[in-house]
Design a protein around this motif. Structure first.
Motif, PDB file in Angstrom:
ATOM      1  N   VAL A 184       1.016  -1.106   0.222  1.00  0.00           N
ATOM      2  CA  VAL A 184      -0.050  -0.053   0.081  1.00  0.00           C
ATOM      3  C   VAL A 184       0.961   1.250   0.192  1.00  0.00           C
ATOM      4  CG1 VAL A 184      -2.099   0.958   1.255  1.00  0.00           C
ATOM      5  CG2 VAL A 184      -1.608  -1.232   1.096  1.00  0.00           C
ATOM      6  N   MET A 185       0.822   1.737  -0.990  1.00  0.00           N
ATOM      7  CA  MET A 185       1.440   3.149  -0.971  1.00  0.00           C
ATOM      8  C   MET A 185       1.504   4.265   0.177  1.00  0.00           C
ATOM      9  SD  MET A 185       1.917   5.189  -4.673  1.00  0.00           S
ATOM     10  CE  MET A 185       2.155   4.322  -5.727  1.00  0.00           C
ATOM     11  N   GLY A 186       2.644   4.841   1.158  1.00  0.00           N
ATOM     12  CA  GLY A 186       2.423   5.833   1.911  1.00  0.00           C
ATOM     13  C   GLY A 186       2.287   7.112   1.337  1.00  0.00           C
ATOM     14  N   GLN A 187       2.070   7.642   1.607  1.00  0.00           N
ATOM     15  CA  GLN A 187       2.096   8.865   1.886  1.00  0.00           C
ATOM     16  C   GLN A 187       2.337  10.111   1.979  1.00  0.00           C
ATOM     17  OE1 GLN A 187      -1.564  10.636  -0.981  1.00  0.00           O
ATOM     18  NE2 GLN A 187      -2.056   8.047  -0.427  1.00  0.00           N
ATOM     19  N   VAL A 248      -0.951   6.955  12.329  1.00  0.00           N
ATOM     20  CA  VAL A 248      -0.360   6.712  10.986  1.00  0.00           C
ATOM     21  C   VAL A 248      -0.757   4.964  10.592  1.00  0.00           C
ATOM     22  CG1 VAL A 248       0.642   9.340  10.948  1.00  0.00           C
ATOM     23  CG2 VAL A 248       1.640   6.993  11.739  1.00  0.00           C
ATOM     24  N   SER A 249      -1.262   3.928  11.394  1.00  0.00           N
ATOM     25  CA  SER A 249      -1.139   3.206  11.141  1.00  0.00           C
ATOM     26  C   SER A 249      -2.423   3.243   9.454  1.00  0.00           C
ATOM     27  CB  SER A 249      -1.149   2.269  12.216  1.00  0.00           C
ATOM     28  OG  SER A 249      -1.121   0.699  11.985  1.00  0.00           O
ATOM     29  N   HIS A 250      -1.911   1.774   9.566  1.00  0.00           N
ATOM     30  CA  HIS A 250      -3.165   1.029   8.829  1.00  0.00           C
ATOM     31  C   HIS A 250      -3.278  -0.361   8.778  1.00  0.00           C
ATOM     32  CE1 HIS A 250      -3.922  -0.389   4.985  1.00  0.00           C
ATOM     33  NE2 HIS A 250      -3.778   0.381   4.210  1.00  0.00           N
ATOM     34  N   PRO A 251      -4.697  -0.792   8.108  1.00  0.00           N
ATOM     35  CA  PRO A 251      -4.633  -2.426   8.591  1.00  0.00           C
ATOM     36  C   PRO A 251      -4.029  -3.031   8.379  1.00  0.00           C
ATOM     37  CG  PRO A 251      -6.612  -1.404   7.447  1.00  0.00           C
ATOM     38  CD  PRO A 251      -5.950  -0.034   8.009  1.00  0.00           C
ATOM     39  N   HIS A 252      -3.636  -3.025   6.924  1.00  0.00           N
ATOM     40  CA  HIS A 252      -2.162  -3.527   5.848  1.00  0.00           C
ATOM     41  C   HIS A 252      -1.062  -3.778   7.293  1.00  0.00           C
ATOM     42  CE1 HIS A 252      -5.050  -4.409   3.451  1.00  0.00           C
ATOM     43  NE2 HIS A 252      -3.683  -4.915   2.560  1.00  0.00           N
ATOM     44  N   LEU A 253      -0.514  -2.561   8.149  1.00  0.00           N
ATOM     45  CA  LEU A 253       0.350  -2.628   8.700  1.00  0.00           C
ATOM     46  C   LEU A 253      -0.103  -2.882  10.385  1.00  0.00           C
ATOM     47  CD1 LEU A 253       1.106   1.316   8.146  1.00  0.00           C
ATOM     48  CD2 LEU A 253       2.802  -0.520   7.828  1.00  0.00           C
ATOM     49  N   GLY A 274       4.457   5.871   7.476  1.00  0.00           N
ATOM     50  CA  GLY A 274       2.963   5.042   7.521  1.00  0.00           C
ATOM     51  C   GLY A 274       1.825   5.493   6.420  1.00  0.00           C
ATOM     52  N   ILE A 275       0.942   4.765   7.434  1.00  0.00           N
ATOM     53  CA  ILE A 275      -0.633   4.625   6.189  1.00  0.00           C
ATOM     54  C   ILE A 275      -0.563   3.819   5.457  1.00  0.00           C
ATOM     55  CG2 ILE A 275      -2.647   6.467   5.446  1.00  0.00           C
ATOM     56  CD1 ILE A 275      -1.966   8.422   6.870  1.00  0.00           C
ATOM     57  N   GLY A 276       0.408   3.481   5.150  1.00  0.00           N
ATOM     58  CA  GLY A 276       0.398   2.097   3.865  1.00  0.00           C
ATOM     59  C   GLY A 276       2.508   1.980   4.454  1.00  0.00           C
ATOM     60  N   GLY A 277       3.052   1.777   3.418  1.00  0.00           N
ATOM     61  CA  GLY A 277       4.239   1.267   3.651  1.00  0.00           C
ATOM     62  C   GLY A 277       4.643   0.088   3.821  1.00  0.00           C
TER      63      GLY A 277
END
Ligand code: MEV
Length: 319
Positions: A184-187, A248-253, A274-277
């Protein structure tokens, strides 16, 4: 001027202190030297300025969107070397995935700057290198702390405080990092501005999280000096909790962090904006690192890398 200029750089992993570093708290970041990038500029006989990469094939003039910072950096270098009309092919060969918290934009800038300086046979000092890279980083990410440009141009781990301290140091303890990409792209710009918004809305709780992250970075430095990988793992878990609370987390992280811990990691956290990555997980030895990496792939990670904490065992983990 030569006919060709070549510049190298590598990825980075923030071990401790992403986001809080923007607010002046200390951070620790590691160069990932086996995840590298090379930029080659070859002079053309016409005046075409062409970019060739996995993500973009075309003229410098049409380079836009998230590459605006890179375009402006190249324009600035051409002006600086009095070469606005120079025709060239600029080629990227990169192992660094884009927007995955591994410093791809800063590494790209570092390699481009080194390639231009080599092409124009000009000596380049580290301060100038990082200053120029941070011009691109400001356009690409908003208000960077400078840690990405510092780490992607350093061959040693660094202890970093924005505008205050940049101390390279050696790590001499066992332990391996597994870096795994969620796909997932982090931005970075978005993540940094969402923390800024949280700060405006809830200043005292956000301030507390930021200073807890800074404190964890200081303790992690001590754990590295003491060779205490278990303590380092605990601190990584704490830091991940604070980053999660910052939003700044994400379900995939979360899935990857939990999978790493379930499979014997001493600690795991998101790394970068985060938010992806990506996540990093700490394994006590290479055997554990491989098992964790396998479990992460089974849990949905797109790619993984294994890197020893200690630079001296760098070659061992390269597979
Ligand atoms: C990005 O790699 C790290 C952040 O702390 C932003 C920065 O330091 O500029 C999220």
């Amino acid at each position: 001027m030569l006919n060709e200029g070549i510049g190298h750089s590598h990825a980075k992993a923030i071990l401790m202190g992403e986001h809080s570093v923007v607010y002046g708290e200390p951070a620790i970041a590691l160069p990932l030297k086996n995840i590298d990038m090379t930029v080659t500029i070859t002079v053309r006989s016409d005046q075409q300025q062409l970019i060739h990469s996995k993500y973009y094939e075309g003229t410098l003039r049409d380079l836009a969107g998230s590459y605006e910072g890179i375009r402006q950096l190249i324009m600035r270098l051409l002006t600086q070397f009095n070469a606005n009309d120079l025709g060239f092919d600029l080629r990227f060969a990169s192992k660094i995935p884009q927007e995955r918290g591994m410093g791809s934009s800063a590494a790209t800038s570092i390699a481009i700057i080194r390639a231009f300086y080599q092409l124009f046979e000009t000596k380049l000092d580290t301060k100038t290198l990082r200053h120029l890279a941070n011009i691109e980083e400001s356009i690409t990410h908003g208000s960077p702390s400078g840690i990405d440009a510092a780490t992607t141009s350093s061959s040693d781990p660094i202890f970093f405080i924005k505008n205050k301290e940049l101390t390279p140091f050696k790590i001499d303890i066992p332990g391996y990092l597994v870096i795994a990409d969620t796909g997932v792209m982090g931005q970075t710009g978005l993540a940094v501005s969402s923390v800024r918004r949280l700060f405006d809305e809830e200043p005292s709780s956000t301030r507390r999280l930021i200073s807890n992250l800074g404190q964890a970075a200081i303790e992690a430095k001590q754990a590295l000096q003491d060779g205490d990988v278990e303590q380092l793992g605990d601190l990584m878990n704490k830091a991940h909790g604070y980053l999660h609370a910052l939003g700044v987390s994400h379900p995939h992280l979360e899935t990857l962090v939990k999978t790493a811990l379930k499979n014997g990691a001493l600690g795991a956290k998101l790394t970068g904006s985060g938010i992806g990555g990506s996540i990093i997980a700490l394994a006590k030895d290479l055997h554990d690192a491989k098992r964790i990496a396998k479990a992460l792939i089974a849990a949905g990670a797109k790619e993984y890398w294994i890197s020893p904490l200690s630079a001296d065992s760098q070659a061992e983990a390269t597979e």
